[in-house]
Design a protein around this motif. Structure first.
Motif, PDB file in Angstrom:
ATOM      1  N   TYR A 196       0.812  -1.378   0.153  1.00  0.00           N
ATOM      2  CA  TYR A 196       0.086   0.166   0.085  1.00  0.00           C
ATOM      3  C   TYR A 196       0.787   1.276   0.070  1.00  0.00           C
ATOM      4  O   TYR A 196       0.521   2.182  -0.875  1.00  0.00           O
ATOM      5  CB  TYR A 196      -0.865   0.229   1.165  1.00  0.00           C
ATOM      6  N   GLY A 197       1.871   1.161   0.743  1.00  0.00           N
ATOM      7  CA  GLY A 197       2.941   2.321   0.807  1.00  0.00           C
ATOM      8  C   GLY A 197       3.547   2.548  -0.585  1.00  0.00           C
ATOM      9  O   GLY A 197       3.799   3.727  -0.804  1.00  0.00           O
ATOM     10  N   TYR A 198       3.802   1.499  -1.212  1.00  0.00           N
ATOM     11  CA  TYR A 198       4.542   1.622  -2.515  1.00  0.00           C
ATOM     12  C   TYR A 198       3.548   2.401  -3.658  1.00  0.00           C
ATOM     13  O   TYR A 198       3.889   3.022  -4.324  1.00  0.00           O
ATOM     14  CB  TYR A 198       4.896   0.099  -2.972  1.00  0.00           C
ATOM     15  N   VAL A 199       2.159   1.829  -3.381  1.00  0.00           N
ATOM     16  CA  VAL A 199       1.313   2.467  -4.495  1.00  0.00           C
ATOM     17  C   VAL A 199       1.049   4.079  -4.048  1.00  0.00           C
ATOM     18  O   VAL A 199       1.152   4.944  -5.003  1.00  0.00           O
ATOM     19  CB  VAL A 199      -0.076   1.729  -4.107  1.00  0.00           C
ATOM     20  N   LEU A 200       1.189   4.342  -2.801  1.00  0.00           N
ATOM     21  CA  LEU A 200       0.918   5.736  -2.560  1.00  0.00           C
ATOM     22  C   LEU A 200       2.277   6.390  -2.837  1.00  0.00           C
ATOM     23  O   LEU A 200       2.187   7.444  -3.364  1.00  0.00           O
ATOM     24  CB  LEU A 200       0.819   5.840  -0.989  1.00  0.00           C
ATOM     25  N   ARG A 255      -2.542  11.982  -5.845  1.00  0.00           N
ATOM     26  CA  ARG A 255      -2.222  10.795  -5.899  1.00  0.00           C
ATOM     27  C   ARG A 255      -2.828   9.967  -4.840  1.00  0.00           C
ATOM     28  O   ARG A 255      -3.281   8.887  -4.949  1.00  0.00           O
ATOM     29  CB  ARG A 255      -0.700  10.783  -5.866  1.00  0.00           C
ATOM     30  N   ALA A 256      -2.881  10.586  -3.512  1.00  0.00           N
ATOM     31  CA  ALA A 256      -3.610   9.873  -2.478  1.00  0.00           C
ATOM     32  C   ALA A 256      -5.000   9.541  -2.680  1.00  0.00           C
ATOM     33  O   ALA A 256      -5.505   8.434  -2.465  1.00  0.00           O
ATOM     34  CB  ALA A 256      -3.262  10.527  -1.013  1.00  0.00           C
ATOM     35  N   VAL A 257      -5.793  10.622  -3.269  1.00  0.00           N
ATOM     36  CA  VAL A 257      -7.042  10.394  -3.623  1.00  0.00           C
ATOM     37  C   VAL A 257      -7.335   9.283  -4.641  1.00  0.00           C
ATOM     38  O   VAL A 257      -8.079   8.400  -4.567  1.00  0.00           O
ATOM     39  CB  VAL A 257      -7.739  11.726  -4.213  1.00  0.00           C
ATOM     40  N   LEU A 258      -6.367   9.153  -5.756  1.00  0.00           N
ATOM     41  CA  LEU A 258      -6.620   8.140  -6.780  1.00  0.00           C
ATOM     42  C   LEU A 258      -6.441   6.683  -6.182  1.00  0.00           C
ATOM     43  O   LEU A 258      -7.211   5.857  -6.468  1.00  0.00           O
ATOM     44  CB  LEU A 258      -5.607   8.298  -8.027  1.00  0.00           C
ATOM     45  N   VAL A 259      -5.112   6.601  -5.306  1.00  0.00           N
ATOM     46  CA  VAL A 259      -4.881   5.238  -4.868  1.00  0.00           C
ATOM     47  C   VAL A 259      -6.111   4.944  -3.730  1.00  0.00           C
ATOM     48  O   VAL A 259      -6.554   3.709  -3.747  1.00  0.00           O
ATOM     49  CB  VAL A 259      -3.335   5.681  -3.847  1.00  0.00           C
TER      50      VAL A 259
END
Length: 174
Positions: A21-25, A113-117
């Motif tokens: 999850y951190g990597y995607v963020l 980016r956070a919103v899309l993730v």
């Protein structure tokens, strides 16, 4: 602070998922590891309250999302060193269209980016995203719209998926 076996079990079971999850963020393995570490440190301090809730992982993910969009003190400091690296190293990126999308995603501002993730990776509703990020639902929608516009601009027209047919018909008489 006394060791808590429940917290140790939680970390052992969920740390890999939190790292993904951190990597995607963040788009970076090192930043993702830092994000997970900081979130787990904060979670450990609040563990007496958190472990009684239905989903402690939700607390960790919320903390990670908030940390990601916040301005970190450590990021503002410049680390000077006398030793230059022997050569530049970059992690292997996906090829073709995926590479363009990852680059475009990494170029988005943190909040977008956070919103899309949270919307597409975590599949949260606008209301849930607003609660996680501490913003209004309108802000969530506007940030998502701006981010998607930037991603669409980054993808060449010939690589886009075909447009969905419009559900409204103009000028139709009944």
């Amino acid at each position: 602070m006394e060791p808590d076996p429940l917290f140790a079990d939680f970390v052992a079971e969920r740390s890999d998922a939190l790292l993904r999850y951190g990597y995607v963020l963040t788009g970076n393995t090192h930043d993702a590891a830092d994000l997970v570490q900081e979130a787990l440190l904060r979670m450990r301090r609040a563990w007496s309250r958190v472990h009684r809730k239905d989903n402690p992982e939700s607390y960790a993910r919320t903390t990670m999302a908030r940390l990601h969009i916040a301005t970190w003190r450590l990021r503002r400091r410049e680390l000077l060193t006398w030793d230059l690296p022997e050569r530049e190293h970059h992690d292997a990126l996906p090829t073709g269209m995926e590479e363009q999308m990852w680059r475009a995603l990494s170029g988005l501002p943190r909040k977008q980016r956070a919103v899309l993730v949270l919307r597409y990776y975590e599949q949260l509703s606008d209301a849930e995203i607003a609660q996680v990020l501490g913003v209004s639902r309108g802000t969530v929608r506007s940030q998502a719209s701006r981010a998607l516009d930037k991603l669409r601009d980054a993808v060449p027209q010939d690589h886009r998926l075909p447009s969905q047919p419009s559900t409204t018909t103009q000028g139709s008489a009944r």
